[in-house]
Design an enzyme around this catalytic site. Structure first.
Site, PDB file in Angstrom:
ATOM      1  N   LYS A  88      -4.434  -0.211 -28.595  1.00 17.61           N
ATOM      2  CA  LYS A  88      -3.444  -1.231 -28.249  1.00 17.61           C
ATOM      3  C   LYS A  88      -2.071  -0.658 -28.564  1.00 17.61           C
ATOM      4  O   LYS A  88      -1.925   0.163 -29.470  1.00 17.61           O
ATOM      5  CB  LYS A  88      -3.679  -2.492 -29.092  1.00 17.61           C
ATOM      6  CG  LYS A  88      -3.030  -3.729 -28.556  1.00 17.61           C
ATOM      7  CD  LYS A  88      -3.970  -4.529 -27.686  1.00 17.61           C
ATOM      8  CE  LYS A  88      -3.282  -5.768 -27.137  1.00 17.61           C
ATOM      9  NZ  LYS A  88      -4.215  -6.618 -26.401  1.00 17.61           N
ATOM     10  N   GLY A 108      -1.125 -23.476 -26.009  1.00 20.18           N
ATOM     11  CA  GLY A 108      -0.528 -22.413 -25.191  1.00 20.18           C
ATOM     12  C   GLY A 108      -0.929 -22.536 -23.740  1.00 20.18           C
ATOM     13  O   GLY A 108      -2.111 -22.510 -23.405  1.00 20.18           O
ATOM     14  N   VAL A 132      -2.918 -17.134 -19.375  1.00 22.71           N
ATOM     15  CA  VAL A 132      -4.343 -17.468 -19.502  1.00 22.71           C
ATOM     16  C   VAL A 132      -4.534 -18.976 -19.645  1.00 22.71           C
ATOM     17  O   VAL A 132      -5.378 -19.578 -18.976  1.00 22.71           O
ATOM     18  CB  VAL A 132      -4.983 -16.751 -20.715  1.00 22.71           C
ATOM     19  CG1 VAL A 132      -6.459 -17.094 -20.800  1.00 22.71           C
ATOM     20  CG2 VAL A 132      -4.798 -15.238 -20.616  1.00 22.71           C
ATOM     21  N   GLY A 175       0.251 -20.448 -21.212  1.00 20.65           N
ATOM     22  CA  GLY A 175       0.812 -19.253 -20.582  1.00 20.65           C
ATOM     23  C   GLY A 175      -0.093 -18.768 -19.465  1.00 20.65           C
ATOM     24  O   GLY A 175      -0.797 -19.550 -18.809  1.00 20.65           O
TER      25      GLY A 175
END
Ligand code: NAI
Length: 346
Positions: free
Chosen positions: A78, A178, A182, A180
């Protein structure tokens, strides 16, 4: 080091800087046992360099476990880019980041994550081939977030059946933290399946849209984790399940997209003691990496990739069987299961 679990042992960590563009990035290669380390790149404003390093180390370790459990021929890595203060030249910043990716000679392959876009990935192609998540004319690929959302959705379906005894999501109450990339797709899938949504986001416009489009109930970001629902789906940032929040939760099932939802392994144990079933993030949110990995290998085809993502539900079922047999927690059983797969592939 920075609260990492003892078994954390990264193969390589690169700090890349480029004063001309303001780039400061950390590229963490956790494991290449199964293949090149594959995992997205996050662009984020961090409080400190230590916080960015901690994020990169934790996220890359999670990618090793995620890719292994998804049976992908890739290791885990990552990258995080520390967002420059003030205005910056985005294409130049990502070109510099691409050169850092290239300097690892394929040990790390990058893609989108929080704060980065398909355009950023496409821009990097000029300097490195080790990048995925790029829409191409007439070919499979691009934004992984709908695939991630689908994997979370089928996990919630499986969990609702096996943990809550609900054969369908019709009328099941789901809290979404959230909305966003996804979270929004997940809200669409859940709404289509008849779930009742309770939502929160720091961006009020997204919340308003969810209320209008899905008939969702809006609550504040401070209240979303503790609302009275059947399922909690954390789809914002990590460490939302911690010492402060776990005692307040009322959902019986947790399944969401956010990486590193548990602040510490002890929080997974605390959830179990409270009778809350936590489906590990890296098991349920693997749809995106499955998508970009197939795209990278040029094996992508929409229907086949969706079918592969749907198999996450079977893994949820197997995990819950393993948990019963081991008399342990889903988080610990998933960790052991994934680590047993961190071996060189033939
Ligand atoms: P995003 O940046 O598009 O969405 C995150 C949303 O959470 C934003 O709308 C933001 O306003 C909101 N948010 C931030 N703090 C919040 C808070 N305290 N309370 C409520 N809402 C808050 O990111 P994306 O791509 O949707 O990813 C969400 C999570 O899923 C991240 O943790 C990411 O690492 C993880 N993930 C994403 C994948 C993907 O395919 N995009 C793949 C696997 C994991």
């Amino acid at each position: 080091l920075f609260g990492l679990p003892e078994q954390a042992a990264h193969e390589r960590v690169l700090l890349a800087t480029d004063p001309a563009t303001g780039l400061k990035a950390i590229l963490a290669v956790h494991s290449t046992a199964r293949g090149p380390a594959f995992g997205g790149c996050r662009l984020w404003h961090y409080e400190s360099e230590a916080a960015a390093l901690n994020d990169a180390l934790r996220l890359s370790q999670g990618m090793s476990l995620k890719n292994a459990l998804a049976d992908l021929p890739f290791g885990g890595g990552k990258a995080v880019i520390l967002k420059p203060e003030g205005a910056f030249d985005r294409p130049a910043l990502f070109a510099a980041f691409g050169r850092a990716v290239q300097s690892l000679n394929g040990a790390y392959i990058t893609a989108e994550d929080v704060g980065t876009t398909t355009a950023d990935m496409r821009g990097m192609q000029a300097v490195t081939p080790y990048v995925s998540g790029i829409p191409r004319e007439g070919a499979f690929g691009g934004d992984p977030s709908p695939k991630t959302a689908w994997g979370v959705f089928v996990s919630i379906q499986a969990g609702a059946r096996l943990v809550l005894g609900r054969s369908s999501l019709d009328g099941v109450r789901v809290a979404l933290q959230g909305l966003g990339a996804v979270g929004w797709h997940l809200a669409e899938f859940l709404h289509q399946a008849g779930a009742k949504l309770v939502v929160a986001d720091v961006d009020a416009a997204k919340v308003e849209r969810a209320v209008a489009q899905f008939g969702a109930t809006a609550v504040s970001v401070a209240d979303i984790l503790a609302v009275d629902v059947d399922v909690l789906a954390p789809c914002a940032l990590g460490a939302s399940l911690n010492e402060q929040t776990v005692p307040t939760l009322r959902a019986k099932l947790i399944a969401g997209a956010a990486n590193n939802q548990l602040a510490t392994p002890a929080d997974g144990d605390a959830l179990q003691r409270r009778g809350i079933c936590y489906l590990p993030d890296y098991l349920v949110n693997a749809g995106g990496i499955i998508s970009v990995a197939r795209e990278y290998r040029n094996e992508g085809e929409e229907k086949a990739v969706m079918a592969e993502v749907s198999k996450i539900a079977e893994r949820v079922e197997e995990l819950l069987q393993r948990v019963q047999a081991a008399d342990s927690t889903p988080a610990r059983v998933a960790d052991d299961w994934a680590r047993s797969k961190l071996v060189r592939l033939a």
